[in-house]
Design a protein around this motif. Structure first.
Motif, PDB file in Angstrom:
ATOM      1  N   GLY A  23     -12.998   9.321  -9.968  1.00  0.00           N
ATOM      2  CA  GLY A  23     -13.009   8.274  -8.949  1.00  0.00           C
ATOM      3  C   GLY A  23     -12.439   6.973  -9.461  1.00  0.00           C
ATOM      4  N   CYS A  24     -12.567   6.737 -10.771  1.00  0.00           N
ATOM      5  CA  CYS A  24     -12.076   5.491 -11.352  1.00  0.00           C
ATOM      6  C   CYS A  24     -10.599   5.565 -11.716  1.00  0.00           C
ATOM      7  CB  CYS A  24     -12.876   5.142 -12.608  1.00  0.00           C
ATOM      8  SG  CYS A  24     -14.585   4.737 -12.249  1.00  0.00           S
ATOM      9  N   SER A  25     -10.044   6.760 -11.726  1.00  0.00           N
ATOM     10  CA  SER A  25      -8.669   6.898 -12.183  1.00  0.00           C
ATOM     11  C   SER A  25      -7.695   6.242 -11.229  1.00  0.00           C
ATOM     12  CB  SER A  25      -8.326   8.369 -12.361  1.00  0.00           C
ATOM     13  OG  SER A  25      -8.329   9.024 -11.114  1.00  0.00           O
ATOM     14  N   GLY A  26      -8.101   5.976  -9.993  1.00  0.00           N
ATOM     15  CA  GLY A  26      -7.233   5.274  -9.047  1.00  0.00           C
ATOM     16  C   GLY A  26      -6.011   6.098  -8.700  1.00  0.00           C
ATOM     17  N   GLN A  27      -6.231   7.187  -8.031  1.00  0.00           N
ATOM     18  CA  GLN A  27      -5.126   8.047  -7.634  1.00  0.00           C
ATOM     19  C   GLN A  27      -4.121   7.219  -6.856  1.00  0.00           C
ATOM     20  OE1 GLN A  27      -4.929  11.721  -7.160  1.00  0.00           O
ATOM     21  NE2 GLN A  27      -6.561  12.186  -8.597  1.00  0.00           N
ATOM     22  N   PRO A  28      -2.813   7.421  -7.128  1.00  0.00           N
ATOM     23  CA  PRO A  28      -1.813   6.637  -6.413  1.00  0.00           C
ATOM     24  C   PRO A  28      -1.846   6.962  -4.922  1.00  0.00           C
ATOM     25  CG  PRO A  28      -0.765   8.296  -7.794  1.00  0.00           C
ATOM     26  CD  PRO A  28      -2.227   8.339  -8.088  1.00  0.00           C
ATOM     27  N   ARG A  29      -1.871   5.920  -4.098  1.00  0.00           N
ATOM     28  CA  ARG A  29      -1.885   6.106  -2.649  1.00  0.00           C
ATOM     29  C   ARG A  29      -0.502   5.794  -2.110  1.00  0.00           C
ATOM     30  NH1 ARG A  29      -3.075   1.008   0.405  1.00  0.00           N
ATOM     31  NH2 ARG A  29      -2.900  -0.618  -1.154  1.00  0.00           N
ATOM     32  N   LYS A  30      -0.158   6.451  -1.055  1.00  0.00           N
ATOM     33  CA  LYS A  30       1.145   6.234  -0.432  1.00  0.00           C
ATOM     34  C   LYS A  30       0.943   5.543   0.906  1.00  0.00           C
ATOM     35  CE  LYS A  30       3.615   9.804  -2.758  1.00  0.00           C
ATOM     36  NZ  LYS A  30       4.848  10.523  -2.774  1.00  0.00           N
ATOM     37  N   VAL A  31       1.845   4.629   1.205  1.00  0.00           N
ATOM     38  CA  VAL A  31       1.810   3.884   2.451  1.00  0.00           C
ATOM     39  C   VAL A  31       3.167   4.047   3.112  1.00  0.00           C
ATOM     40  CG1 VAL A  31       1.576   1.597   3.483  1.00  0.00           C
ATOM     41  CG2 VAL A  31       0.202   2.195   1.497  1.00  0.00           C
ATOM     42  N   SER A  32       3.163   4.327   4.414  1.00  0.00           N
ATOM     43  CA  SER A  32       4.442   4.466   5.110  1.00  0.00           C
ATOM     44  C   SER A  32       4.493   3.489   6.272  1.00  0.00           C
ATOM     45  CB  SER A  32       4.640   5.899   5.596  1.00  0.00           C
ATOM     46  OG  SER A  32       3.583   6.261   6.442  1.00  0.00           O
ATOM     47  N   GLY A  33       5.696   3.125   6.603  1.00  0.00           N
ATOM     48  CA  GLY A  33       5.914   2.197   7.706  1.00  0.00           C
ATOM     49  C   GLY A  33       7.397   1.914   7.850  1.00  0.00           C
ATOM     50  N   LEU A  34       7.714   0.925   8.659  1.00  0.00           N
ATOM     51  CA  LEU A  34       9.105   0.528   8.861  1.00  0.00           C
ATOM     52  C   LEU A  34       9.407  -0.675   7.977  1.00  0.00           C
ATOM     53  CD1 LEU A  34       9.306   0.767  12.754  1.00  0.00           C
ATOM     54  CD2 LEU A  34       9.847   2.515  11.054  1.00  0.00           C
ATOM     55  N   LEU A  35      10.506  -0.596   7.249  1.00  0.00           N
ATOM     56  CA  LEU A  35      10.878  -1.664   6.323  1.00  0.00           C
ATOM     57  C   LEU A  35      11.217  -2.934   7.088  1.00  0.00           C
ATOM     58  CD1 LEU A  35      11.544  -2.532   3.419  1.00  0.00           C
ATOM     59  CD2 LEU A  35      13.872  -1.710   3.818  1.00  0.00           C
ATOM     60  N   ASP A  36      10.539  -4.012   6.735  1.00  0.00           N
ATOM     61  CA  ASP A  36      10.822  -5.311   7.354  1.00  0.00           C
ATOM     62  C   ASP A  36      11.713  -6.120   6.422  1.00  0.00           C
ATOM     63  OD1 ASP A  36      10.763  -7.950   8.307  1.00  0.00           O
ATOM     64  OD2 ASP A  36       8.859  -7.627   9.306  1.00  0.00           O
ATOM     65  N   MET A 108       7.654  -5.814   2.575  1.00  0.00           N
ATOM     66  CA  MET A 108       6.901  -6.025   3.807  1.00  0.00           C
ATOM     67  C   MET A 108       7.197  -4.866   4.760  1.00  0.00           C
ATOM     68  SD  MET A 108       7.181  -8.994   6.712  1.00  0.00           S
ATOM     69  CE  MET A 108       6.505 -10.375   5.838  1.00  0.00           C
ATOM     70  N   LEU A 109       6.116  -4.277   5.300  1.00  0.00           N
ATOM     71  CA  LEU A 109       6.266  -3.155   6.227  1.00  0.00           C
ATOM     72  C   LEU A 109       5.706  -3.497   7.602  1.00  0.00           C
ATOM     73  CD1 LEU A 109       5.140  -0.113   4.042  1.00  0.00           C
ATOM     74  CD2 LEU A 109       7.454  -0.971   4.386  1.00  0.00           C
ATOM     75  N   ASP A 110       6.290  -2.894   8.623  1.00  0.00           N
ATOM     76  CA  ASP A 110       5.773  -2.942   9.990  1.00  0.00           C
ATOM     77  C   ASP A 110       5.278  -1.546  10.352  1.00  0.00           C
ATOM     78  OD1 ASP A 110       6.452  -5.603  10.285  1.00  0.00           O
ATOM     79  OD2 ASP A 110       8.445  -5.155  11.082  1.00  0.00           O
ATOM     80  N   ASP A 111       4.455  -1.470  11.390  1.00  0.00           N
ATOM     81  CA  ASP A 111       3.907  -0.198  11.876  1.00  0.00           C
ATOM     82  C   ASP A 111       3.302   0.625  10.733  1.00  0.00           C
ATOM     83  OD1 ASP A 111       4.905  -1.071  14.235  1.00  0.00           O
ATOM     84  OD2 ASP A 111       6.470   0.445  14.419  1.00  0.00           O
ATOM     85  N   GLY A 114       1.712   4.178  10.993  1.00  0.00           N
ATOM     86  CA  GLY A 114       1.973   4.591  12.368  1.00  0.00           C
ATOM     87  C   GLY A 114       1.277   3.726  13.416  1.00  0.00           C
ATOM     88  N   LYS A 115       0.553   2.698  12.985  1.00  0.00           N
ATOM     89  CA  LYS A 115      -0.132   1.813  13.931  1.00  0.00           C
ATOM     90  C   LYS A 115       0.783   0.646  14.264  1.00  0.00           C
ATOM     91  CE  LYS A 115      -4.695   2.900  12.116  1.00  0.00           C
ATOM     92  NZ  LYS A 115      -5.854   2.383  11.386  1.00  0.00           N
ATOM     93  N   ARG A 116       1.128   0.534  15.527  1.00  0.00           N
ATOM     94  CA  ARG A 116       2.041  -0.532  15.946  1.00  0.00           C
ATOM     95  C   ARG A 116       1.449  -1.926  15.756  1.00  0.00           C
ATOM     96  NH1 ARG A 116       6.620   1.147  18.514  1.00  0.00           N
ATOM     97  NH2 ARG A 116       6.606   3.273  19.314  1.00  0.00           N
ATOM     98  N   SER A 117       0.122  -2.005  15.719  1.00  0.00           N
ATOM     99  CA  SER A 117      -0.522  -3.315  15.572  1.00  0.00           C
ATOM    100  C   SER A 117      -0.480  -3.822  14.136  1.00  0.00           C
ATOM    101  CB  SER A 117      -1.982  -3.241  16.036  1.00  0.00           C
ATOM    102  OG  SER A 117      -2.684  -2.272  15.283  1.00  0.00           O
ATOM    103  N   ARG A 118      -0.205  -2.948  13.155  1.00  0.00           N
ATOM    104  CA  ARG A 118      -0.184  -3.365  11.748  1.00  0.00           C
ATOM    105  C   ARG A 118       1.230  -3.716  11.343  1.00  0.00           C
ATOM    106  NH1 ARG A 118      -3.153  -0.623   7.247  1.00  0.00           N
ATOM    107  NH2 ARG A 118      -2.798  -2.699   6.462  1.00  0.00           N
TER     108      ARG A 118
END
Length: 151
Positions: A23-36, A108-111, A114-118
């Motif tokens: 739990g402490c190893s901090g698995q790499p997380r991926k984030v997707s969105g539209l490039l701003d 900086m990412l938009d959406d 997949g959430k248009r509000s983010r």
């Protein structure tokens, strides 16, 4: 029976430790969105001074006692051994460049997710990820592994 209980307890402890460390190893997380947009924050540094230390050595000698035998046949003699003692001594000051803020690369990412509000969410990324997003057009879909949120 008691050996079985000890073994079960040991296995339980190992599993708990493995879960905690995993739990402490901090698995790499991926984030997707539209490039701003992207931003490079340059490193900031300033000149500072610190004590200048030089190595200073002194040679000398030391008496070493030797003994052999036991009881009334005990014999003692001394030899002289040369020694060198080195210490660091302050000699004035030296000027160096002190880094106040490390260089950072941000995207900086938009959406996001997949959430248009983010929209307009900043992520700090590695230099390689920053370089990869530089060649993409604004509005294209990207997936990144941020080092941390914000910029």
């Amino acid at each position: 029976m008691q050996h079985h209980i000890r073994r079960t307890a040991l296995v339980a402890v190992v599993l708990v430790v493995a879960a905690v460390l995993g739990g402490c190893s901090g698995q790499p997380r991926k984030v997707s969105g539209l490039l701003d947009t992207t931003r490079r924050v340059p490193a900031t540094s300033r000149l500072a001074t610190r004590p200048h230390l030089v190595r200073q050595c002194h040679s000398g000698s030391k008496q070493v006692r030797h003994t052999s035998g036991r009881g009334s046949k005990k014999r003692t003699w001394y030899t002289t051994r040369s020694t060198t003692v080195c210490t660091k001594v302050r000699r004035g000051t030296e000027t160096y460049r002190r880094v106040i803020r490390q260089e950072r690369w941000c995207v900086m990412l938009d959406d996001v997710g997949g959430k248009r509000s983010r929209d307009r969410v900043w992520y700090q990324v590695s230099r390689n990820t920053y370089t990869d997003t530089q060649v993409r057009k604004s509005g294209s879909k990207v997936t990144i592994e941020p080092e941390r949120d914000g910029c």
